[in-house]
Every structure is written in structure tokens, then in C-alpha cells.
Motif scaffolding. Structure first.
Motif, PDB file in Angstrom:
ATOM      1  N   LYS A  65      38.332  38.978  32.846  1.00 42.86           N
ATOM      2  CA  LYS A  65      38.451  39.988  33.899  1.00 42.86           C
ATOM      3  C   LYS A  65      39.921  40.110  34.289  1.00 42.86           C
ATOM      4  O   LYS A  65      40.537  39.127  34.690  1.00 42.86           O
ATOM      5  CB  LYS A  65      37.611  39.580  35.112  1.00 42.86           C
ATOM      6  CG  LYS A  65      37.808  40.449  36.312  1.00 42.86           C
ATOM      7  CD  LYS A  65      37.262  41.848  36.103  1.00 42.86           C
ATOM      8  CE  LYS A  65      37.814  42.826  37.126  1.00 42.86           C
ATOM      9  NZ  LYS A  65      37.366  44.200  36.867  1.00 42.86           N
ATOM     10  N   GLY A 123      32.730  44.613  37.275  1.00 41.56           N
ATOM     11  CA  GLY A 123      32.515  44.773  35.844  1.00 41.56           C
ATOM     12  C   GLY A 123      33.485  43.907  35.060  1.00 41.56           C
ATOM     13  O   GLY A 123      34.632  43.747  35.450  1.00 41.56           O
ATOM     14  N   ALA A 124      33.009  43.330  33.966  1.00 39.90           N
ATOM     15  CA  ALA A 124      33.874  42.495  33.144  1.00 39.90           C
ATOM     16  C   ALA A 124      34.832  43.374  32.349  1.00 39.90           C
ATOM     17  O   ALA A 124      34.489  44.487  31.961  1.00 39.90           O
ATOM     18  CB  ALA A 124      33.034  41.654  32.201  1.00 39.90           C
ATOM     19  N   SER A 125      36.064  42.879  32.111  1.00 41.11           N
ATOM     20  CA  SER A 125      36.990  43.612  31.247  1.00 41.11           C
ATOM     21  C   SER A 125      36.549  43.476  29.801  1.00 41.11           C
ATOM     22  O   SER A 125      36.658  44.399  29.010  1.00 41.11           O
ATOM     23  CB  SER A 125      38.411  43.081  31.406  1.00 41.11           C
ATOM     24  OG  SER A 125      38.792  43.114  32.758  1.00 41.11           O
ATOM     25  N   TRP A 185      33.495  51.625  41.304  1.00 39.95           N
ATOM     26  CA  TRP A 185      34.040  50.446  41.981  1.00 39.95           C
ATOM     27  C   TRP A 185      33.872  49.191  41.146  1.00 39.95           C
ATOM     28  O   TRP A 185      34.605  48.229  41.317  1.00 39.95           O
ATOM     29  CB  TRP A 185      33.365  50.237  43.343  1.00 39.95           C
ATOM     30  CG  TRP A 185      33.701  51.311  44.309  1.00 39.95           C
ATOM     31  CD1 TRP A 185      34.784  52.151  44.241  1.00 39.95           C
ATOM     32  CD2 TRP A 185      32.964  51.700  45.467  1.00 39.95           C
ATOM     33  NE1 TRP A 185      34.752  53.021  45.294  1.00 39.95           N
ATOM     34  CE2 TRP A 185      33.650  52.775  46.067  1.00 39.95           C
ATOM     35  CE3 TRP A 185      31.790  51.241  46.061  1.00 39.95           C
ATOM     36  CZ2 TRP A 185      33.212  53.396  47.215  1.00 39.95           C
ATOM     37  CZ3 TRP A 185      31.357  51.860  47.212  1.00 39.95           C
ATOM     38  CH2 TRP A 185      32.057  52.918  47.782  1.00 39.95           C
ATOM     39  N   ARG A 186      32.884  49.189  40.273  1.00 33.19           N
ATOM     40  CA  ARG A 186      32.732  47.991  39.456  1.00 33.19           C
ATOM     41  C   ARG A 186      33.318  48.176  38.070  1.00 33.19           C
ATOM     42  O   ARG A 186      33.036  47.436  37.146  1.00 33.19           O
ATOM     43  CB  ARG A 186      31.278  47.526  39.409  1.00 33.19           C
ATOM     44  CG  ARG A 186      30.258  48.551  38.973  1.00 33.19           C
ATOM     45  CD  ARG A 186      28.863  47.984  39.079  1.00 33.19           C
ATOM     46  NE  ARG A 186      28.735  46.693  38.414  1.00 33.19           N
ATOM     47  CZ  ARG A 186      28.596  46.555  37.114  1.00 33.19           C
ATOM     48  NH1 ARG A 186      28.591  47.594  36.333  1.00 33.19           N
ATOM     49  NH2 ARG A 186      28.468  45.365  36.597  1.00 33.19           N
ATOM     50  N   ALA A 187      34.190  49.176  37.967  1.00 34.13           N
ATOM     51  CA  ALA A 187      34.841  49.414  36.680  1.00 34.13           C
ATOM     52  C   ALA A 187      35.621  48.177  36.251  1.00 34.13           C
ATOM     53  O   ALA A 187      36.111  47.439  37.085  1.00 34.13           O
ATOM     54  CB  ALA A 187      35.783  50.594  36.798  1.00 34.13           C
ATOM     55  N   PRO A 188      35.721  47.955  34.942  1.00 35.71           N
ATOM     56  CA  PRO A 188      36.408  46.782  34.431  1.00 35.71           C
ATOM     57  C   PRO A 188      37.888  46.729  34.834  1.00 35.71           C
ATOM     58  O   PRO A 188      38.480  47.748  35.067  1.00 35.71           O
ATOM     59  CB  PRO A 188      36.274  46.886  32.932  1.00 35.71           C
ATOM     60  CG  PRO A 188      35.816  48.262  32.647  1.00 35.71           C
ATOM     61  CD  PRO A 188      35.159  48.793  33.869  1.00 35.71           C
TER      62      PRO A 188
END
Ligand SMILES: Nc1ncnc2c1ncn2[C@@H]1O[C@H](COP(=O)(O)OP(=O)(O)OP(=O)(O)O)[C@@H](O)[C@H]1O
Ligand SMILES: [Mg+2]
Lengths: 324, 248
Positions: A9, A52-54, B245-248
Motif C-alpha cells: 500500500k 484499497g491495496a496498491s 476513497w478506497r482507491a489504491p
């Protein structure tokens, strides 16, 4: 229950979590350990589906957190680090709202929800504030309301980010025994930077530092792997010959001497001796006795978990600084 | 849609436990009361022969006083919706429960829409008052309220969107007020632009024009299509913003 594969992340160019992989089996109570800023909360937020994970994959109870988000989230009771609550609501109102959101008691309806809310209120010992507006609660109570929130619906997996931060010692003890009780039927992942916390509640630990995973396993395993095995010897009488003999002994890595009324030695064993500390002790004692020294004491030197922790995280830090 | 019902209930409850809603509602009613009083007094002075429109029609179509307050009321009603959850961190707890983002957005939007409708309800009394002293064409009243509902629904959707796009309530309120005032000003173009497509467009989006029609009982579906667009597009953007908002 939890499968994390090569999770990374990034916040801009800052790598908060890098290439972390681990698994947690059902019914385990696992500690997620690391110093401040290590990336614990970030990892837990990814697991709970907030961030969200990268890159990498996370599966909760077999459901991918991206592709089957609702199924995965249905398995989780998550307590965020900040214990966020709606301050304008009363404790029972907040919990009732959250129970409905989580679909608790569906299709049982109102009765089932009321029953579940009183169960978690009981569990988190917040019955005395049940009708108090949250804006009037102390930090410790808010923390426990957030914990009660995570318990709603008895989800198979609990993810608790520093659940006992801000609690007084009595409450800490209560929360710890609560968490221990949960193990077995529920899987629990708790983060902390406090070792006794983890030692008191968890069977396994995952240690993370500067976004990378540095150790994983049972507490005993980690202690054994990471700590050099050592023996403490106290000698008296004529010790010079004994010191030379020990220094040169085949099982010894190195040895430090402290003078005092008696000669105290801390003998680091070679790592292959890990599984036979007793045998090594016997050999060293025999060797000392043969040189004519008196052995007053011989005991294995167990490193404290603090030592292990600071060694793990410090060596990682040094590696980072020394890197290109 | 999952999750909209508890969110709707909670939002509605939190409107009426915080003083803000009461302040907004009271000032709105005071303003509309004054508006109505002025109208009736004016009509009475003119006498019935001079008036070219009854009080109901004047109320809904005669002056901007009817919807001018909306330019401020709608932003204030909507500013909390997402900005407050992000400020206090409760958004983390909300979005980690098994709910659809669409359910979250709709729950919040419907709550504010209901609060808006409730705010208008007492004005029905004015209509009842008029009915005691003269004829009221209830279908016309219905059309007037429908117009106000449709316009407000669009403004509230814009406010919901700006609440999700900014981090502070104040910024959310200011941005949505500016957007709504911008829409309102476009309508003024209908009076100043020369004939042509520009003027037609302005007339099409004009609240003034819309309420003029609706207050005479003319329900123009093109206007309703515009209002529906003003609901759907901002809400769609809101859903995308929340998801991002939860974008990587
Ligand atoms: N929203 C964010 N934006 C930018 N950087 C962030 C954000 N959240 C965390 N970070 C950074 O990511 C790193 C890891 O933070 P994280 O909160 O995961 O640490 P932690 O292990 O939970 O620490 P603590 O024990 O203090 O809670 C830190 O360097 C932090 O500054
Ligand atoms: Mg943290």
C-alpha cells in the motif's frame, strides 16, 4: 480465515506496507505487532476493506476483498483505531443502528437485534452507560462501545486495532480476558505496539516494521529463532583455565565475562545448538569442572520478548538506513 | 441498495436531535410566512378586480421569495451528510460494514429529502387559510408543490455531492450554494440574452420559468426531466466519489 498475498500500500511515494504475506487460520488469536508508524493500521484497514491495496490480494474466509466485497465484509467485525462513534446517539441507539447495518438478526427483526445488542453490552461491560449519549462518555468507555460494536453478530473474524489503548489497568485486564475467551470460536487479529498485550492474549504474532514483515509464528518460535541461545554460568575458584576452555569450546559462539564476587559468564551458543541447550550446558559444566573451576550456577538465559522485538525492529531499521 | 434503510433512519433522527435542522426550519417558515403575508396584503390592497392572479398562483409563481431561501437552506441541510462522517472518522466504520455504496448514498439523500418535505408541510396551512376565504384550485396547489419538490430534490442532490467532494462542512455548503446560485443565475439569461439557442437553454433551466408554469397548473415534463437529471447525475458522482476513497 485471512490470506494476505504480497500486499503493498503506497500513500503517494510513501510505502506504508510493502510485500506483506501471511495467513491466519480459523480460531487463532493473532497479534499484529510493530512500532509506531510500522503500517499496522494501514494493513488492518486493507483487510477490513476500508483502504484499497496498491497491489496484492486479500481473502477473508475465502472471499476476495475486492471481487466479493460484501461477502468478505460479512465475516468481519472491525474496530478501527480511532473507535469512531456517532456522538449524537446513545449507546444502545448506536449499537442498534450498527446491528441493523450489519444485517444482524435478519430475518429475526427487532427482537433479535435487541437481544444481540444487550448481549454485546453485557460482553463489553458497558451496561451502566447504555442510555448515555456517546458525547458524554469517557475515552475508555467509547473504546469499549467500539469493541461491543465489533462483537455484534459474532462475526467469524474480529479485527481490532489497538483495542486496549486508553483503558485503565482493570479494564485492560477485562478486555484481555474477553479476547482470550473469544479465541477458539472466533478468529481474532489484534494490533498493538505493546508486547505484554500480545503476550497476554495471543498464541501467534506477526511482526511488521517500516511496512515489511520481519517475523511470524508462535511467540515461542520467534523467541527461539530470533534470540541467540545463551547460558549463564557463575564460576568461582580458579577460573582462568575454564575461561579459555569455554572460549574455545565447539558449541560456543562467543562469551562475555562480568567480574564480581564471582565470575559471571553469558555464553552465546552456536545457533545449531538451539534444540539442545541442555546438552550444551552439561558439556560446558563438565569442561569447567575438568579445569578445576567451581560451577555455582548454570542456567539457560531466556531473552525477554522485548529484546526480541527491539532486535527485530532495530535490525530492520538499520538495514533500511544502510540500503542504497 | 443494501443498508439504505438503517442509514436513512439514523440520518433523519440526527437531523432532529441537532439544533441545526430546527434553526433552518424555523427561519424558513418565518421567511415563507412573511412572503405569504406580503402577498396577501398586496392582493388585498389591489382589490380583487386588479389582481391578475390569485394568492396561490402568486405564492408559487409570482416572486423569487419562494425559492430564494432554498439557495441557502439546501446547502445547509446537506453539508453534514458525508463531510461530517469523514471528519469524525465514522465513515471508516460505515464503509467497513457489508453495505452497498449506493445504499449509503441513497439512505442519506432520502433522509435529507424527507427533512425538506417536512419543512414545507406547514405551508399547506396557508393554502387552507386561503381556502377558507375563497376558492383554491387544489390541482394547481399540487402542481406548485410538485415544482418545489422537483427543484429542491435537484438542489439537495447537488449538496449531497459537494458534501462527498469536500472534507469540511463549510466548504461543502459554500460549494453547493455556489453551484445552485450558478444554476439560478443561468435562468436570468432568459431575460437578458437575445433570441436564440442560448436564450432557450437558459429558459429551459430557469427555476423562474418552471415555477411560472407550475403555479398555473401546467406540468411541463421537459422541466421534470431536467430536475430528474439534476438528481441522478450528482448522486451518481457521489457514489463514484465515495467509491474512490478506497482507491489504491
Ligand atoms: N491516510 C494516509 N495518508 C498518508 N500517509 C499515511 C496515511 N495513513 C498512514 N500513513 C502513513 O503510513 C505509515 C504507516 O501508518 P500506520 O497508521 O499504518 O502505522 P501504525 O503501525 O498503525 O502506527 P501506530 O502504532 O502509531 O498506530 C506512516 O508512515 C503514516 O504516516
Ligand atoms: Mg495504528
Amino acid at each position: 480465515m485471512i490470506e494476505v498475498e504480497k500486499l503493498s500500500k503506497y500513500y503517494g511515494s510513501l510505502a506504508a506496507v510493502r510485500d506483506v504475506s501471511f495467513r491466519v487460520g480459523s480460531g487463532q488469536v493473532v497479534g499484529f505487532l510493530g512500532p509506531n508508524g510500522a503500517g499496522k493500521s494501514t494493513t488492518l484497514r486493507v483487510l477490513a476493506g476500508f483502504v484499497g491495496a496498491s497491489s496484492g490480494r486479500v481473502r477473508i474466509g475465502g472471499h476476495d476483498i475486492e471481487d466479493e466485497r460484501l461477502e468478505a465484509l460479512g465475516n468481519i467485525g472491525y474496530m478501527p483505531e480511532t473507535a469512531p462513534l456517532y456522538v449524537e446517539m446513545r449507546v444502545t441507539e448506536q449499537l442498534r443502528f450498527r446491528a441493523e447495518l450489519k444485517g444482524v438478526g435478519r430475518p429475526g427483526g427487532r427482537k433479535a437485534i435487541a437481544k444481540e445488542v444487550s448481549r454485546v453490552i453485557e460482553r463489553a461491560t458497558i451496561a451502566d452507560v447504555a442510555d448515555v449519549p456517546i458525547s458524554e462518555l469517557s475515552k475508555g468507555y467509547r473504546q469499549r462501545v467500539a469493541l461491543a460494536d465489533a462483537l455484534l453478530g459474532s462475526p467469524p473474524l474480529l479485527i481490532l486495532d489497538e483495542p486496549s489503548a486508553g483503558l485503565d489497568p482493570n479494564q485492560i485486564r477485562e478486555v484481555r480476558s474477553l479476547i482470550r475467551d473469544l479465541g477458539g470460536e472466533q478468529t481474532v487479529l489484534i494490533s498493538s505496539h505493546i508486547l505484554p498485550e500480545i503476550e497476554a492474549t495471543c498464541s501467534e504474532v506477526v511482526v511488521i516494521d517500516q511496512g515489511t514483515l520481519v517475523a511470524m509464528g508462535t511467540i515461542a518460535d520467534i523467541r527461539r529463532e530470533q534470540a541467540p541461545v545463551a547460558i549463564r554460568l557463575v564460576l568461582s575458584g580458579v577460573v582462568e583455565a575454564a575461561l579459555v576452555a569455554i572460549e574455545e569450546h565447539e558449541v560456543v559462539e562467543n562469551c562475555t565475562v562480568a567480574e564480581g564476587p564471582h565470575t559471571q559468564l553469558v555464553v552465546q551458543l552456536k545457533s545449531e545448538m538451539v534444540n539442545d541447550v541442555g546438552g550444551a550446558t552439561a558439556k560446558l559444566v563438565a569442561c569447567c569442572v575438568a579445569t578445576g573451576a567451581l560451577v555455582r550456577e548454570a542456567s539457560p538465559e531466556a531473552p525477554s520478548l522485548e529484546d526480541v522485538f527491539s532486535r527485530l525492529t532495530r535490525s530492520e531499521g538499520e538495514r533500511m538506513e544502510g540500503g542504497p | 441498495m443494501r443498508g439504505w434503510w438503517p442509514i436513512f433512519k439514523r440520518e433523519l433522527l440526527s437531523y432532529y436531535v441537532t439544533p441545526l435542522a430546527w434553526v433552518v426550519m424555523t427561519s424558513f417558515l418565518v421567511l415563507q410566512g412573511m412572503h405569504f403575508y406580503v402577498l396577501v396584503a398586496q392582493l388585498a390592497a389591489q382589490g380583487s378586480q386588479g389582481a391578475d392572479a390569485g394568492p396561490v398562483q402568486s405564492f408559487f409563481g409570482g416572486t423569487v421569495l419562494l425559492y430564494l431561501p432554498l439557495l441557502f437552506v439546501c446547502p445547509v441541510l446537506t453539508m453534514r451528510l458525508f463531510a461530517e462522517e469523514r471528519r469524525s472518522g465514522t465513515i471508516e466504520a460505515l464503509l467497513t460494514t457489508p453495505v452497498h455504496v449506493l445504499g449509503v448514498v441513497l439512505g442519506k439523500y432520502l433522509a435529507v429529502l424527507v427533512a425538506y418535505v417536512v419543512m414545507w408541510l406547514p405551508t399547506v396551512l396557508y393554502m387552507a387559510l386561503v381556502a377558507r376565504h375563497g376558492d383554491v384550485q387544489w390541482p394547481v396547489v399540487g402542481a406548485g408543490y410538485l415544482g418545489m419538490f422537483a427543484v429542491g430534490a435537484g438542489y439537495l442532490a447537488v449538496g449531497t455531492m459537494t458534501s462527498a467532494l469536500t472534507r469540511s462542512q463549510l466548504a461543502a455548503a459554500i460549494t453547493s450554494a455556489m453551484a445552485i446560485i450558478g444554476l439560478f443565475m443561468l435562468g436570468i439569461g432568459a431575460f437578458i440574452l437575445p433570441d436564440g439557442p442560448g436564450r432557450e437553454l437558459c429558459a429551459y433551466v430557469s427555476v423562474w420559468g418552471q415555477m411560472n408554469d407550475f403555479s398555473r397548473g401546467i406540468i411541463d415534463t421537459r422541466r421534470l426531466v431536467l430536475d430528474a437529471t439534476l438528481v441522478v447525475v450528482p448522486l451518481f458522482i457521489t457514489v463514484r466519489a465515495v467509491e474512490s476513497w478506497r482507491a489504491p
